[in-house]
Design a protein around this motif. Structure first.
Motif, PDB file in Angstrom:
ATOM      1  N   VAL A  66      45.208  47.144  86.300  1.00  0.00           N
ATOM      2  CA  VAL A  66      44.256  46.951  87.143  1.00  0.00           C
ATOM      3  C   VAL A  66      44.567  48.006  88.481  1.00  0.00           C
ATOM      4  O   VAL A  66      45.923  48.310  88.664  1.00  0.00           O
ATOM      5  N   ALA A  67      43.466  48.477  89.117  1.00  0.00           N
ATOM      6  CA  ALA A  67      44.010  49.298  90.424  1.00  0.00           C
ATOM      7  C   ALA A  67      43.523  48.599  91.650  1.00  0.00           C
ATOM      8  O   ALA A  67      42.322  48.271  91.462  1.00  0.00           O
ATOM      9  N   ALA A  68      44.290  49.099  92.644  1.00  0.00           N
ATOM     10  CA  ALA A  68      43.751  48.759  93.932  1.00  0.00           C
ATOM     11  C   ALA A  68      43.506  50.081  94.572  1.00  0.00           C
ATOM     12  O   ALA A  68      44.284  50.849  95.025  1.00  0.00           O
ATOM     13  N   LYS A  83      51.026  43.934  98.327  1.00  0.00           N
ATOM     14  CA  LYS A  83      52.024  42.531  98.195  1.00  0.00           C
ATOM     15  C   LYS A  83      51.265  41.836  97.402  1.00  0.00           C
ATOM     16  O   LYS A  83      51.730  41.126  96.478  1.00  0.00           O
ATOM     17  N   GLY A  84      50.091  41.627  97.946  1.00  0.00           N
ATOM     18  CA  GLY A  84      49.253  40.367  97.499  1.00  0.00           C
ATOM     19  C   GLY A  84      48.929  40.342  95.975  1.00  0.00           C
ATOM     20  O   GLY A  84      49.044  39.648  95.152  1.00  0.00           O
ATOM     21  N   ALA A  85      48.314  41.658  95.724  1.00  0.00           N
ATOM     22  CA  ALA A  85      47.894  42.001  94.307  1.00  0.00           C
ATOM     23  C   ALA A  85      48.901  42.017  93.429  1.00  0.00           C
ATOM     24  O   ALA A  85      48.899  41.683  92.326  1.00  0.00           O
ATOM     25  N   LEU A  86      50.044  42.717  93.728  1.00  0.00           N
ATOM     26  CA  LEU A  86      51.021  42.703  92.919  1.00  0.00           C
ATOM     27  C   LEU A  86      51.826  41.659  92.531  1.00  0.00           C
ATOM     28  O   LEU A  86      52.240  41.122  91.367  1.00  0.00           O
ATOM     29  N   ARG A  87      51.819  40.446  93.470  1.00  0.00           N
ATOM     30  CA  ARG A  87      52.373  39.169  93.035  1.00  0.00           C
ATOM     31  C   ARG A  87      51.551  38.617  91.769  1.00  0.00           C
ATOM     32  O   ARG A  87      52.169  37.859  91.181  1.00  0.00           O
ATOM     33  N   GLU A  91      52.696  37.801  87.785  1.00  0.00           N
ATOM     34  CA  GLU A  91      52.532  36.614  87.407  1.00  0.00           C
ATOM     35  C   GLU A  91      51.805  36.391  85.935  1.00  0.00           C
ATOM     36  O   GLU A  91      51.994  35.792  85.093  1.00  0.00           O
ATOM     37  N   ARG A  92      50.725  37.353  85.768  1.00  0.00           N
ATOM     38  CA  ARG A  92      49.767  37.280  84.786  1.00  0.00           C
ATOM     39  C   ARG A  92      50.077  38.318  83.812  1.00  0.00           C
ATOM     40  O   ARG A  92      49.401  38.513  82.923  1.00  0.00           O
ATOM     41  N   GLY A  93      51.149  39.172  83.981  1.00  0.00           N
ATOM     42  CA  GLY A  93      51.477  40.143  83.105  1.00  0.00           C
ATOM     43  C   GLY A  93      50.727  41.405  82.997  1.00  0.00           C
ATOM     44  O   GLY A  93      50.651  42.071  82.022  1.00  0.00           O
ATOM     45  N   TYR A  94      50.141  41.713  84.214  1.00  0.00           N
ATOM     46  CA  TYR A  94      49.488  42.967  84.457  1.00  0.00           C
ATOM     47  C   TYR A  94      50.281  44.092  85.162  1.00  0.00           C
ATOM     48  O   TYR A  94      51.077  43.543  86.022  1.00  0.00           O
ATOM     49  N   HIS A  95      49.835  45.143  84.966  1.00  0.00           N
ATOM     50  CA  HIS A  95      50.307  46.173  85.938  1.00  0.00           C
ATOM     51  C   HIS A  95      49.309  46.806  86.995  1.00  0.00           C
ATOM     52  O   HIS A  95      48.218  46.442  86.719  1.00  0.00           O
ATOM     53  N   LEU A  96      49.894  46.914  88.330  1.00  0.00           N
ATOM     54  CA  LEU A  96      49.183  47.392  89.227  1.00  0.00           C
ATOM     55  C   LEU A  96      49.212  48.748  89.713  1.00  0.00           C
ATOM     56  O   LEU A  96      50.320  49.432  89.717  1.00  0.00           O
ATOM     57  N   VAL A  97      48.240  49.438  89.849  1.00  0.00           N
ATOM     58  CA  VAL A  97      48.064  50.854  90.212  1.00  0.00           C
ATOM     59  C   VAL A  97      47.580  50.943  91.692  1.00  0.00           C
ATOM     60  O   VAL A  97      46.371  50.506  91.923  1.00  0.00           O
ATOM     61  N   SER A 302      44.043  39.941  99.073  1.00  0.00           N
ATOM     62  CA  SER A 302      44.148  40.648  97.997  1.00  0.00           C
ATOM     63  C   SER A 302      44.742  39.984  96.544  1.00  0.00           C
ATOM     64  O   SER A 302      44.483  40.269  95.533  1.00  0.00           O
ATOM     65  N   ALA A 303      45.755  39.034  97.033  1.00  0.00           N
ATOM     66  CA  ALA A 303      46.131  38.327  95.885  1.00  0.00           C
ATOM     67  C   ALA A 303      44.945  37.600  95.083  1.00  0.00           C
ATOM     68  O   ALA A 303      44.992  37.242  93.829  1.00  0.00           O
ATOM     69  N   GLU A 304      44.169  36.934  95.816  1.00  0.00           N
ATOM     70  CA  GLU A 304      42.937  36.123  95.213  1.00  0.00           C
ATOM     71  C   GLU A 304      42.156  37.128  94.551  1.00  0.00           C
ATOM     72  O   GLU A 304      41.439  37.093  93.604  1.00  0.00           O
ATOM     73  N   ALA A 305      41.761  38.395  95.158  1.00  0.00           N
ATOM     74  CA  ALA A 305      40.838  39.646  94.568  1.00  0.00           C
ATOM     75  C   ALA A 305      41.668  39.686  93.204  1.00  0.00           C
ATOM     76  O   ALA A 305      41.027  39.937  92.243  1.00  0.00           O
ATOM     77  N   ALA A 306      42.699  39.846  93.016  1.00  0.00           N
ATOM     78  CA  ALA A 306      43.254  40.072  91.772  1.00  0.00           C
ATOM     79  C   ALA A 306      43.387  38.973  90.848  1.00  0.00           C
ATOM     80  O   ALA A 306      42.989  39.168  89.665  1.00  0.00           O
ATOM     81  N   ARG A 307      43.472  37.689  91.121  1.00  0.00           N
ATOM     82  CA  ARG A 307      43.273  36.559  90.624  1.00  0.00           C
ATOM     83  C   ARG A 307      41.801  36.666  89.996  1.00  0.00           C
ATOM     84  O   ARG A 307      41.487  36.113  88.835  1.00  0.00           O
ATOM     85  N   LEU A 308      40.769  36.824  90.948  1.00  0.00           N
ATOM     86  CA  LEU A 308      39.400  36.739  90.456  1.00  0.00           C
ATOM     87  C   LEU A 308      39.425  37.740  89.475  1.00  0.00           C
ATOM     88  O   LEU A 308      38.366  37.730  88.656  1.00  0.00           O
ATOM     89  N   LEU A 309      39.638  38.914  89.617  1.00  0.00           N
ATOM     90  CA  LEU A 309      39.500  40.016  88.450  1.00  0.00           C
ATOM     91  C   LEU A 309      40.102  39.961  87.231  1.00  0.00           C
ATOM     92  O   LEU A 309      39.452  40.034  86.364  1.00  0.00           O
TER      93      LEU A 309
END
Length: 341
Positions: A66-68, A83-87, A91-97, A302-309
């Motif tokens: 996923v990308a931010a 920081k938030g999105a990466l956490r 946890e979910r086994g995704y890479h962040l760009v 941003s953590a919650e945004a990643a979780r929703l995504l």
């Protein structure tokens, strides 16, 4: 040098239709009028376009990437966003760009097209001001890429979204300064392209108006969220014949620069000038005096945004979550002593 890759934007231009219409044709959605469908299919054939969304469907698998996307120049904001999105991604086994999209560049949408075509993404997190950029959202919609928006101020039902209340935060600061007896205010705004900057400006001005202050009580100077713009604004405000006694800068970087400008000009903070900021970034506690500011939970958002995504379900209704803000009262504000002499 190889030929440039044909994009969905090229197809839309060739067919004379919207990107969304091209996407509907590619995904064989109903309710597309036959003449429009024929125009799009002809353009696809002539240009030799291979849809990204079709390739994703054929692969039958996720990329776990996923990308931010960001355009905000504040290093603190970018770091908290990551920081938030990466956490959650870890946890979910995704890479962040993390990718910058400079919306001040006239060709930024062309760059975004190349980025989206070159990286297979499962989804995108949009941060302000990209979160309200219609062109960016059209690209993502057209390519079938899900996205979550942080703090959108327009078209809020278009996607999953998370909010903090910039307007209310600025109103809190206005009430705080007025309660300390200040009567002449400076306001250093953020970039015009940032709707959050507009919300902070209006929240501050509206609250002062409610308290009975006229437009002549506030000196507004345009900034761009950078330290340099805050320094220039601070010097301009304090060099006036009737200087202000309180300044609201729309982020902490500019607020720290206003304090530095005051020091340069021999104006004592908070004895002669109160200064407030917004965001509660690290600089707010790294200078003296530490800055009174508004804390908003950027990393949590941003953590919650990643979780929703990652948890997205295609037919699921849009989700909106609101995060609380709070005023952090530090040493950069004080009573207007001119009123008690």
């Amino acid at each position: 040098m190889g030929e440039a890759r044909v994009t969905i934007v090229d197809v839309a231009r060739r067919a004379g239709v919207s990107i969304k219409t091209v996407s509907r044709v590619i995904n064989r959605e109903p309710h597309v009028r036959p003449p429009l469908r024929e125009k799009v299919e002809l353009a696809i054939s002539k240009l030799g376009y291979v849809p990204n969304s079709a390739a994703r469907a054929l692969s039958g698998s996720r990329s776990f990437v996923v990308a931010a996307l960001f355009s905000n120049p504040s290093l603190h904001y970018i770091a908290e966003l990551q920081k938030g999105a990466l956490r959650i991604c870890r946890e979910r086994g995704y890479h962040l760009v993390i990718e910058q999209v400079d919306d001040s560049d006239p060709a930024y949408l062309d760059y975004l097209d190349r980025f989206l075509q070159g990286v297979r993404l499962d989804g995108v997190i949009l941060s302000p001001p990209l979160t309200d950029d219609a062109g960016v959202m059209e690209r993502l919609d057209g390519m079938g890429i899900p996205y979550v928006r942080i703090a959108p101020l327009s078209d809020v039902d278009r996607s999953h979204a998370l909010f903090s209340d910039d307007r209310s935060g600025a109103a809190l600061l206005a009430r705080h300064l007025a309660s300390l007896g200040h009567r002449r205010f400076g306001l250093v705004t953020g970039p015009d392209t940032h709707l959050a900057s507009y919300e902070r400006r209006q929240g501050f001005l509206d609250e002062l108006a409610v308290a009975g202050f006229g437009k002549d009580a506030v000196e507004v100077i345009q900034g761009d969220y950078s330290y340099d713009s805050g320094m220039a604004a601070g010097i301009e405000l304090l060099a006036k014949r009737a200087p202000v006694t309180a300044v609201f800068s729309c982020n902490d970087d500019m607020a720290s620069a206003v304090i530095a400008a005051a020091t340069r000009l021999g104006v004592k903070v908070p004895d002669e000038l109160s200064v407030v900021g917004f965001d509660d970034s690290p600089v707010a506690t790294q200078i003296w005096p530490p800055i009174t500011t508004i804390r908003q939970p950027i990393a949590d958002m941003s953590a919650e945004a990643a979780r929703l995504l990652i948890d997205r379900v295609e037919a699921r209704p849009c989700v909106s979550l609101r995060f609380e803000i709070s005023l952090v009262d530090r040493k950069s504000t004080g009573i207007n002593k001119a009123l008690v002499r």
